[in-house]
Design a protein around this motif. Structure first.
Motif, short mmCIF file in Angstrom:
data_model
loop_
_atom_site.label_atom_id
_atom_site.label_comp_id
_atom_site.label_asym_id
_atom_site.label_seq_id
_atom_site.Cartn_x
_atom_site.Cartn_y
_atom_site.Cartn_z
N GLN A 134 -96.96 13.20 1.46
CA GLN A 134 -97.58 14.44 1.93
C GLN A 134 -97.11 14.78 3.35
N ARG A 136 -94.23 13.94 4.71
CA ARG A 136 -92.85 14.41 4.57
C ARG A 136 -92.82 15.88 4.17
N ASP A 137 -93.59 16.21 3.15
CA ASP A 137 -93.58 17.58 2.64
C ASP A 137 -94.24 18.56 3.62
N HIS A 138 -95.22 18.08 4.35
CA HIS A 138 -95.85 18.95 5.34
C HIS A 138 -94.84 19.33 6.42
N GLU A 140 -91.60 19.31 6.33
CA GLU A 140 -90.56 20.17 5.77
C GLU A 140 -91.07 21.60 5.60
N TYR A 141 -92.32 21.72 5.14
CA TYR A 141 -92.89 23.06 4.96
C TYR A 141 -93.02 23.78 6.30
N SER A 144 -89.70 24.97 7.19
CA SER A 144 -89.26 26.09 6.34
C SER A 144 -89.88 27.41 6.80
N ARG A 145 -91.01 27.34 7.48
CA ARG A 145 -91.68 28.56 7.92
C ARG A 145 -91.05 29.13 9.19
N ALA A 147 -88.02 30.02 10.04
CA ALA A 147 -87.07 31.13 9.89
C ALA A 147 -87.78 32.47 9.74
N TYR A 184 -82.81 23.78 7.17
CA TYR A 184 -83.70 24.90 7.49
C TYR A 184 -83.10 25.87 8.51
#
Lengths: 401, 401
Positions: A134, A136-138, A140-141, A144-145, A147, A184
């Protein structure tokens, strides 16, 4: 005559080693052995920082328990332990109960936030496969925001704690950063990695030369250290920290708490006398007043000859597992002598990414690739103890250079 | 004598084809050609649904513009268009200005939410590389939270719109689901994919046999269709929808809006007479009253012989680019005749994942692998037109079966 029933709750380092040693030492006619774990898999908690940073996939870190134990000798029950009723010699599970003659408690660690406001709600911990994935994905998310939202704090990661977990996580994070910047389309100069440590030094208790090497290595790769700085509060916006009563806000979309662990709260809830989920064991690794209950790993508080408790590590848990399996064999057979536990400290290595590390092994200071090499040898040796050479080939760290 | 200056703003399908055709038709002595784009890369917007679902990496979808155009013949300026001053024949950029003799506007599409409450704030769109990547990472992050939070709505994805983008995205999503279930240890039966469409059918305007095939294919893979159902509001918790005045809340952590596009708002803001960012062009693809301004792709509203506008597709944008490049050549040289634009509709294919599709090509209905094959041929043909066989090898879809 009924065979004695041995129940092992928790399949961490200690529980797994106890189980595989027992299945080697005892024949199926001598005892009923049952291993209970909430997941179908065992995982190496000392590798979780790599999963959390995203440098190693969590499937490399976990092993299917049924593929490691000998299921013709050991019953495996996937269930959650709800209560331990030591007077009734009974373990209550989510979907049933188990009676035991001998119990081994190896329920592992939990994150401990020491009551710091907001940490539970707003910070991530590296406690298990789920929380590492979680985190890791947090991160990355959040990246990703950037940009679309262009808010700088999306690219800030703050790590609370410069102990082993914090430092090892930072080492992986800085190694992964070039890949994340590319994935990203990030401006590298906007990415901030900050480490906050309340103690007057990183890696408290470690050799100063090793600390110096680790900190300067990470600083060179862009980590900002805030040593002697306490976390006052975690908020949805980041952290409030203080150094010498000077408060500061560090805005960050990703906050990682890596500064405190404790034993599983169930240990106290079940009526054992415990400190932060850890029970001070007798010389044979048993709970005081409970000759049928053994503690292993994070559940066990073991004092060294200088009267100080050993920190809970994979190394000590594995050695405890060996002793407990031997002592259970003596009790089951009703002959021989119980063996006192004696910790043989072979050393400690703190990794700084997959190709660098610092450590002290057999009393010798190690830096750089030698330390990193030794770390992988240690990791692979555990897999060898657990499942032999085939497991080393399947899940081992064979990328030595 | 000064060379005529041609400025092309926007490097989408239309802008790119116009540019590469111009650099082929005109010699460096005949005109100054400048291409302006906000990113250093061109991307295939018809592939974005794959990036958003995570079945194709966005680096496969984008091309470095400088590697595709001939920089000895075309100036490339990476900047944002801020204003078009047609009376002054001038384009205002974020960091400068460009004067033109001829302008080609190809600024692409934007998501259009038709004023539905909350959609802008709570729904994701598949509009460009950044938004597609963010949607992918958002969904993955929601899935990663399930193991610790166990809230069912984390595993619900709702797609608003069963047009091309919605259906193609759903096709990729269902194909990726087994991988996601494994990655995040999800209970498959808890994952919900819902598609809400206000029109009385999916893929409005498509052949009924193709619609039937597409819907039943996706339903078999687990998609729940809500046809004839309108979105009333998007909230932080999901969507409020209504069918025949019966309201319902669909709780979902991931909401995708794939039901509306419009031309770039800058077109209206610059004083052109436009409908949702699209200008009704004359027969030569020019803005009425502006003989020096051409429109291409989503910026151009082109009417067919039956008096209805053609939907904006990659296919029509590419053909428009050919016509515009030819007409610019005529104007620059001051000889020859302008060529009216005539759309040659070769057909339409809607993919349903990488190995299935439905479509109508050269008037013939296609289903399954034949349609999927044709889709890839179309995609590769575009790359061939843009950069020749080497670009097809580098970025093409060569996984035919």
């Amino acid at each position: 005559m009924r065979k004695p029933r041995i129940v092992i709750v928790g399949a961490g380092y200690g529980g797994m080693i106890t189980t595989v040693r027992l299945q080697k030492l005892l024949s199926v006619n001598e005892a009923d052995i049952t291993l209970v774990n909430n997941n179908s898999y065992h995982y190496q908690s000392t590798w979780l920082h790599e999963n959390a940073a995203g440098t190693l996939h969590h499937d490399k870190t976990r092993l299917n328990i049924r593929e490691v134990i000998d299921t013709s000798k050991v019953n495996f029950v996937q269930d959650t332990v709800v209560d331990i009723r030591s007077k009734e010699k009974r373990v209550v599970l989510g979907n049933g109960e188990l009676e035991y003659d001998y119990l081994v408690i190896g329920l592992g660690f939990e994150s401990e936030t020491f009551g710091i406001k907001g940490l539970k709600e707003h910070a991530f911990s590296i406690s298990n496969i789920n929380s590492a994935r979680q985190l890791r994905d947090h991160m990355e998310y959040m990246f990703s925001r950037y940009a679309t939202e262009k808010r700088d704090e999306l690219l800030t990661v703050v790590v609370g704690g410069a102990g082993f977990t914090g430092i090892e996580y930072l080492g992986e994070l800085v190694n992964r950063m070039p890949e994340l910047v590319k994935e990203y389309d990030l401006p590298r100069e906007k990415v901030r990695i900050v480490c906050v440590e309340a103690a007057p030094t990183a890696l408290p208790g470690f050799d100063p030369a090793l600390i110096e090497y680790a900190v300067s290595h990470l600083e060179k790769k862009g980590v900002e250290f805030r040593i002697g700085t306490a976390i006052k509060e975690a908020t949805p916006e980041g952290l409030i920290v203080a150094k010498d009563d000077k408060m500061e806000e560090i805005k960050a979309a990703t906050v990682v708490w890596a500064a405190g662990v404790r034993g599983n709260a169930l240990v106290e809830q079940s009526g054992f006398e415990a400190m932060r989920g850890r029970i001070k064991v007798d010389e044979f690794m048993r709970a005081p007043g409970h000759d049928d209950v053994f503690l292993v790993g994070d559940a066990a508080l073991v004092f060294g000859p200088e009267g100080r408790p050993y920190p809970p590590t994979a190394q000590i848990a594995i050695q405890e597992g060996y002793t407990i399996a031997k002592n259970l064999t003596v009790l089951v057979r009703g002959k021989g002598e119980l063996e006192p536990f004696a910790f043989d400290n072979k050393g400690t290595v703190c990794s700084l990414g997959h190709d660098d590390a610092v450590g002290i092994v057999f009393g010798k200071l190690l830096f750089g690739w030698k330390a990193s090499f030794m770390k992988k040898v240690i990791d692979n040796r555990y897999l060898f103890l657990l499942g032999g050479p085939l497991l080393v080939l399947k899940k081992g760290k064979l990328n030595f250079f």
